[in-house]
Scaffold this active site. Structure first.
Site: not given
Length: 476
Positions: A69-70, A139, A163, A168-172, A360, A382, A455
């Site tokens: 999936k990933n 995500r 989830c 899990r910010p999008v700054d990066l 995970d 994490v 999922r």
């Protein structure tokens, strides 16, 4: 209805300009043999289902691992980089992959599916703004911002969902895209980006503040079509990064260093669709290894790459499991007490980016440790909210104390087994930890919220039934 009407309809819906791409040479496009159109997830409400587990029995036999999936999610997004059609094999049939293909369709891509294979043609892209409702569910949907910006010069993408396991910010992502020459702003819950110099993205050197898998994948896709050379340091090293780089390379990209902490990318003006097979899911493989351990069983698993699960293999071996590599991609794990000579011993883990212990697998490992002898310590480094499963595991009789990101597990051992319970899955991996606990418990366990688990696990109850588990799905 003709192509013109369909494209006009999509363009009108998203109120974005229609992009006109140069014709793709016929020799570059993959032409599928009349597949069925892909069916997007239904818009009508789906009744919530429960998983009912009658536990306490040993498992046996062989289980086949599905595609990752990933890996599938970023590779589906990467098809947006390519002219023509891409054929992806070994794509797992999951709610997440169905949502991802729906996102591609909302942009104007033509998606077809048949028997675990998906063909995506992106020559009909008419929008740079994917359906916000789908982005909010997933995500991985945010991955499309890199390919859209690189190929079309702009993107308007809603903030991602998924989830609730921590920030899990999008700054990066934003800092990296700006380094490549994009103007990026956050407005009204959406990330709006466009190429500021009018000439497309340009290669750059930048360092990620954290080795984020999602940011590494998104920026890799963007850099593959940026003019010049890009160096991404402190990059994520997960096997899924290598898989994405493999697909992009097949499409004509130049990516070196995948699997290390530094990526070297030479931009190409144009990429072309290709045929590619998704890697096996290492997290699913680890899940079934833990299922065998928690039920004190012996099963075989394939296809699996042991080097992708070194941390788990080492921990389970140290606990007393016997793990044999029967061939290049087949593992056998035995935790039968009379075979290993004793009950399993607890151990401690700290989650970290690859090659560290996978976050995970942390909730599932906690379920196992609750059945082992001795005291174990789990440290989650994490995601700060990845302990929501603890309350549900305690309903089985697990003895777990949580202090911040650390959990102390007092193992019960075989002398005091779990008892079946009614529990609720609140996220994907935490939900799967409840399934494992139910397999080990005496009596019946009912797990609500099983859609979270769907999922990430293809044909879950069928695979467990194939191993001899008494598992059924009911509609509430």
């Amino acid at each position: 209805m003709g192509t013109f009407c369909f494209c006009s309809l999509v363009a009108s819906k998203f109120n974005t300009p229609q992009f006109v791409l140069p014709p793709t040479p016929r020799t570059q496009a993959y032409l599928p043999p009349k597949p069925k159109p892909f069916t997007s997830p239904p818009t009508t409400p789906i009744p919530e289902t429960k998983l009912v587990v009658n536990g306490g029995s040993a498992l046996s036999g062989h289980v086949t691992i599905s595609g990752s999936k990933n890996s599938a999610l970023p590779i589906l997004a990467a098809t947006l980089c390519c002219s023509g059609s891409s054929k992806l094999k070994n794509v797992p049939c999951l709610s997440d992959t169905r949502i991802m293909t729906s996102i591609l369709e909302s942009l104007g891509a033509h998606v077809m599916s048949f028997g675990g294979e998906i063909v995506v043609n992106t020559d009909g892209i008419v929008s740079v703004e994917p359906d916000s409702s789908d982005i909010g569910k997933l995500r991985g949907g945010f991955f499309v911002i890199g390919p859209l910006l690189a190929r079309f010069g702009q993107a308007n993408v809603g903030l991602p969902g998924g989830c609730d396991i921590g920030a899990r910010p999008v700054d990066l992502y934003i800092h990296g895209l700006r380094a490549l020459g994009a103007t990026v702003e956050l407005r009204d819950g959406k990330v709006q980006a466009h190429v500021s110099n009018g000439k497309g993205l340009a290669g750059a050197n930048f360092r990620l503040g954290y080795p984020s898998v999602g940011a590494t994948e998104t920026l890799m896709m963007a850099a593959c079509m940026a003019k010049g050379n890009t160096v991404i340091s402190n990059a994520a090293q997960e096997p899924e990064i290598i898989d994405l780089a493999g697909f992009l390379t097949n499409c004509g990209a130049v990516v070196e260093g995948a699997g290390t902490d530094t990526l070297y990318i030479t931009g190409r003006r144009r990429l072309y669709g290709s045929e590619y097979s998704i890697m096996p899911d290492r997290i699913e493989a680890g899940t079934y290894m833990l299922a065998a351990a928690i039920t004190r069983s012996c099963i075989s698993i394939s296809p699996v790459s042991p080097r992708n699960l070194t941390c788990l293999v080492d921990k389970l071996s140290g606990a007393g499991c016997k793990i044999l590599q029967l061939s290049d991609d087949i593992l056998e794990l035995s935790a039968i007490p009379r075979t290993i000579g004793d009950d399993l011993q607890g151990f401690s883990i700290k989650t970290n980016p690859f090659p560290g212990f996978p976050t995970d697998l942390q909730p599932l490992t906690m379920a196992l440790l609750s059945t082992c002898k001795g005291v174990s310590v789990i440290e989650e480094s994490v995601f700060e909210n990845r302990m929501s499963h603890v309350t549900e595991l305690q309903k089985f009789g697990a003895k777990i104390q949580v202090c911040g990101s650390r959990a102390i597990v007092s193992g019960k051992g075989n002398a005091s087994p779990f008892c079946g319970s009614q529990v609720i899955a609140n996220d994907l991996r935490g939900g799967m930890s409840l399934v494992l606990a139910g397999l080990a418990a005496e009596g019946i366990t009912e797990i609500s919220g099983i859609s979270h688990v769907d999922r990430g696990y293809e044909s879950l109850e069928m695979k467990l039934q194939g191993l001899g588990a008494n598992v059924t799905r009911t509609t509430s």
